[in-house]
Design an enzyme around this catalytic site. Structure first.
Site, PDB file in Angstrom:
ATOM      1  N   LEU A  54      20.152 -83.295  40.508  1.00  0.00           N
ATOM      2  CA  LEU A  54      20.527 -83.456  41.912  1.00  0.00           C
ATOM      3  C   LEU A  54      21.277 -84.773  42.086  1.00  0.00           C
ATOM      4  O   LEU A  54      20.999 -85.759  41.392  1.00  0.00           O
ATOM      5  CB  LEU A  54      19.284 -83.427  42.805  1.00  0.00           C
ATOM      6  N   GLY A  99      17.115 -81.868  37.953  1.00  0.00           N
ATOM      7  CA  GLY A  99      17.817 -80.689  38.468  1.00  0.00           C
ATOM      8  C   GLY A  99      18.650 -79.983  37.400  1.00  0.00           C
ATOM      9  O   GLY A  99      18.882 -78.777  37.487  1.00  0.00           O
ATOM     10  N   ASN A 123      12.111 -85.242  34.951  1.00  0.00           N
ATOM     11  CA  ASN A 123      11.762 -86.667  34.858  1.00  0.00           C
ATOM     12  C   ASN A 123      11.555 -87.326  36.220  1.00  0.00           C
ATOM     13  O   ASN A 123      11.577 -88.551  36.323  1.00  0.00           O
ATOM     14  CB  ASN A 123      12.874 -87.410  34.099  1.00  0.00           C
ATOM     15  N   GLU A 124      11.348 -86.516  37.263  1.00  0.00           N
ATOM     16  CA  GLU A 124      11.285 -87.053  38.626  1.00  0.00           C
ATOM     17  C   GLU A 124      10.339 -88.249  38.758  1.00  0.00           C
ATOM     18  O   GLU A 124      10.634 -89.203  39.468  1.00  0.00           O
ATOM     19  CB  GLU A 124      10.854 -85.957  39.625  1.00  0.00           C
TER      20      GLU A 124
HETATM   21  C1  LIG Z   1       5.183 -84.682  48.019  1.00  0.00           C
HETATM   22  C2  LIG Z   1       6.381 -83.989  48.603  1.00  0.00           C
HETATM   23  C3  LIG Z   1       7.440 -83.802  47.556  1.00  0.00           C
HETATM   24  C4  LIG Z   1       8.672 -83.219  48.142  1.00  0.00           C
HETATM   25  C5  LIG Z   1       9.818 -83.317  47.176  1.00  0.00           C
HETATM   26  C6  LIG Z   1      10.414 -84.640  47.216  1.00  0.00           C
HETATM   27  C7  LIG Z   1      11.281 -85.137  46.377  1.00  0.00           C
HETATM   28  C8  LIG Z   1      11.843 -84.451  45.217  1.00  0.00           C
HETATM   29  C9  LIG Z   1      13.278 -84.468  45.292  1.00  0.00           C
HETATM   30  C10 LIG Z   1      14.118 -84.126  44.377  1.00  0.00           C
HETATM   31  C11 LIG Z   1      13.896 -83.745  42.993  1.00  0.00           C
HETATM   32  C12 LIG Z   1      14.942 -84.433  42.184  1.00  0.00           C
HETATM   33  C13 LIG Z   1      15.651 -83.845  41.275  1.00  0.00           C
HETATM   34  C14 LIG Z   1      16.749 -84.540  40.584  1.00  0.00           C
HETATM   35  O1  LIG Z   1      17.500 -83.910  39.900  1.00  0.00           O
HETATM   36  S1  LIG Z   1      16.946 -86.230  40.792  1.00  0.00           S
HETATM   37  C15 LIG Z   1      18.209 -86.707  39.650  1.00  0.00           C
HETATM   38  C16 LIG Z   1      17.598 -87.017  38.320  1.00  0.00           C
HETATM   39  N1  LIG Z   1      18.616 -87.357  37.382  1.00  0.00           N
HETATM   40  C17 LIG Z   1      18.516 -88.347  36.522  1.00  0.00           C
HETATM   41  O2  LIG Z   1      17.532 -89.039  36.445  1.00  0.00           O
HETATM   42  C18 LIG Z   1      19.709 -88.601  35.649  1.00  0.00           C
HETATM   43  C19 LIG Z   1      20.260 -89.960  35.859  1.00  0.00           C
HETATM   44  N2  LIG Z   1      21.437 -90.149  35.036  1.00  0.00           N
HETATM   45  C20 LIG Z   1      21.375 -90.439  33.715  1.00  0.00           C
HETATM   46  O3  LIG Z   1      20.339 -90.523  33.110  1.00  0.00           O
HETATM   47  C21 LIG Z   1      22.690 -90.646  33.046  1.00  0.00           C
HETATM   48  O4  LIG Z   1      23.667 -90.881  34.023  1.00  0.00           O
HETATM   49  C22 LIG Z   1      23.131 -89.457  32.153  1.00  0.00           C
HETATM   50  C23 LIG Z   1      23.128 -88.142  32.919  1.00  0.00           C
HETATM   51  C24 LIG Z   1      22.232 -89.362  30.917  1.00  0.00           C
HETATM   52  C25 LIG Z   1      24.593 -89.725  31.689  1.00  0.00           C
HETATM   53  O5  LIG Z   1      24.656 -90.999  31.081  1.00  0.00           O
HETATM   54  P1  LIG Z   1      26.075 -91.700  30.873  1.00  0.00           P
HETATM   55  O6  LIG Z   1      25.816 -92.979  30.166  1.00  0.00           O
HETATM   56  O7  LIG Z   1      27.027 -90.756  30.277  1.00  0.00           O
HETATM   57  O8  LIG Z   1      26.632 -91.950  32.356  1.00  0.00           O
HETATM   58  P2  LIG Z   1      26.179 -93.096  33.385  1.00  0.00           P
HETATM   59  O9  LIG Z   1      24.721 -93.290  33.371  1.00  0.00           O
HETATM   60  O10 LIG Z   1      27.028 -94.310  33.152  1.00  0.00           O
HETATM   61  O11 LIG Z   1      26.581 -92.429  34.779  1.00  0.00           O
HETATM   62  C26 LIG Z   1      27.931 -92.326  35.219  1.00  0.00           C
HETATM   63  C27 LIG Z   1      27.944 -92.424  36.735  1.00  0.00           C
HETATM   64  O12 LIG Z   1      27.227 -91.318  37.276  1.00  0.00           O
HETATM   65  C28 LIG Z   1      26.191 -91.788  38.151  1.00  0.00           C
HETATM   66  N3  LIG Z   1      25.063 -90.849  38.094  1.00  0.00           N
HETATM   67  C29 LIG Z   1      24.334 -90.507  37.053  1.00  0.00           C
HETATM   68  N4  LIG Z   1      23.415 -89.589  37.380  1.00  0.00           N
HETATM   69  C30 LIG Z   1      23.582 -89.340  38.688  1.00  0.00           C
HETATM   70  C31 LIG Z   1      22.935 -88.496  39.618  1.00  0.00           C
HETATM   71  N5  LIG Z   1      21.915 -87.670  39.280  1.00  0.00           N
HETATM   72  N6  LIG Z   1      23.357 -88.512  40.878  1.00  0.00           N
HETATM   73  C32 LIG Z   1      24.373 -89.307  41.270  1.00  0.00           C
HETATM   74  N7  LIG Z   1      25.038 -90.138  40.433  1.00  0.00           N
HETATM   75  C33 LIG Z   1      24.641 -90.149  39.159  1.00  0.00           C
HETATM   76  C34 LIG Z   1      25.845 -93.152  37.583  1.00  0.00           C
HETATM   77  O13 LIG Z   1      25.181 -93.936  38.542  1.00  0.00           O
HETATM   78  C35 LIG Z   1      27.217 -93.666  37.237  1.00  0.00           C
HETATM   79  O14 LIG Z   1      27.843 -94.067  38.445  1.00  0.00           O
HETATM   80  P3  LIG Z   1      28.854 -95.305  38.500  1.00  0.00           P
HETATM   81  O15 LIG Z   1      29.259 -95.403  39.917  1.00  0.00           O
HETATM   82  O16 LIG Z   1      28.081 -96.513  38.027  1.00  0.00           O
HETATM   83  O17 LIG Z   1      29.972 -94.947  37.563  1.00  0.00           O
END
Ligand SMILES: CCCCC/C=C\C/C=C\C/C=C/C(=O)SCCNC(=O)CCNC(=O)[C@H](O)C(C)(C)COP(=O)(O)OP(=O)(O)OC[C@H]1O[C@@H](n2cnc3c(N)ncnc32)[C@H](O)[C@@H]1OP(=O)(O)O
Length: 248
Positions: A54, A99, A123-124
């Site tokens: 997400l 996600g 990994n939330e």
């Molecule tokens: C009790 C009641 C409960 C109710 C429910 C409540 C809450 C739950 C809600 C939601 C569930 C959540 C689900 C999700 O999916 S949350 C997202 C989880 N994702 C992650 O943790 C991944 C994070 N990203 C990474 O680990 C890395 O980016 C990567 C995917 C391994 C890639 O690595 P790489 O080195 O290739 O790239 P960068 O890290 O340099 O990233 C480039 C650029 O992208 C931005 N970015 C990365 N991931 C995300 C993302 N998920 N969303 C938005 N942006 C993202 C990162 O910040 C960099 O940005 P920049 O501006 O610095 O270039």
């Protein structure tokens, strides 16, 4: 052979922005309505990343109406994918946290590239947030209660070998064979008559999907109030900062 390949393309990391989610859902609906299509291979066009999950920027620093709208669309995509009548095979050619893992878990079969740099899992908890109950239900359905309990609490991101061992993925193959393997798996599944496979899939998944359907509105409200909390916004801020610092 009536198989479509859907390639996620939202650079740099295939995060599921509102726009991306909406387009994904519409494409899926079109395929579902196209009677010539029986199967979909889900993969990514972003090198080394299946999907970063997400979009954190849709859940950080916005207003409650935006959170509600976003969550409604997350639910919609999940329901469409999870209850699809088509055969879904994921060709996981990169990192697949949260996600991203959810998308893969919706598929009927998961093939992952054998590259230890790629990890997959819900990994939330590492972000200071909580996987919603329907993410959890699907994890339990896939890997069993004990493994899901441990992996959810620890926010485990599994390497391909670990993911195979625990059952998060069904097969791990050399990176250059992910697509050919997904195709050969698809061929095998296509050999099963659609009506019996679809009824069986429905029997296995209906209760889990219905569990969300019957409380969609409450789930949107839960998400909105949870994500709007100062403490949760602070956790997301820290996590985003950590992602930025990783670069510098
Ligand atoms: C009790 C009641 C409960 C109710 C429910 C409540 C809450 C739950 C809600 C939601 C569930 C959540 C689900 C999700 O999916 S949350 C997202 C989880 N994702 C992650 O943790 C991944 C994070 N990203 C990474 O680990 C890395 O980016 C990567 C995917 C391994 C890639 O690595 P790489 O080195 O290739 O790239 P960068 O890290 O340099 O990233 C480039 C650029 O992208 C931005 N970015 C990365 N991931 C995300 C993302 N998920 N969303 C938005 N942006 C993202 C990162 O910040 C960099 O940005 P920049 O501006 O610095 O270039």
């Amino acid at each position: 052979m009536g198989v479509a390949v859907m390639k996620l393309r939202n650079p740099p990391v295939n995060s599921l922005s509102l726009e991306c989610l909406t387009e994904f859902t519409i494409s899926l609906e079109k395929l579902e309505n196209d009677k010539s299509i029986r199967g979909v291979i889900l993969t990514s066009e972003c090198p080394g990343i299946f999907s970063a999950g997400l979009d954190l920027l849709e859940m950080y620093g916005r207003n409650p109406a935006h959170y509600a709208e976003y969550w409604k669309n997350v639910q919609e995509l999940w329901l469409r994918l999870y209850t699809s009548n088509m055969i879904l095979v994921s060709a996981i050619n990169g990192a697949s946290p949260a996600g991203g893992c959810l998308l893969a878990l919706c598929c009927d079969y998961r093939v992952m590239a054998d590259n230890p740099k790629y990890t997959i899992g819900l990994n939330e908890s590492l972000l200071g947030i909580v996987a919603p109950f329907w993410f959890k239900d699907m994890y339990v359905n896939t890997i069993g209660h004990r493994e899901a309990e441990r992996a959810l609490q620890l926010g485990t991101l599994f390497s391909p070998a670990e993911a195979l061992k625990v059952g998060v993925v069904d097969e791990v193959v050399p990176e250059d064979q992910v697509h050919s393997k997904a195709r050969s798996v698809m061929t095998k599944w296509l050999a099963i008559p659609d009506h019996s496979r679809q009824l069986t899939k429905n029997m296995m998944r209906k209760a889990t999907a219905d569990n969300l359907i019957k409380q969609r509105e409450a789930d949107i409200q839960n998400f909105t109030s949870f994500i709007s909390k100062d403490s949760i916004q602070k956790s997301l801020h820290m996590y985003l900062e950590k992602l930025k610092q990783k670069k510098g």
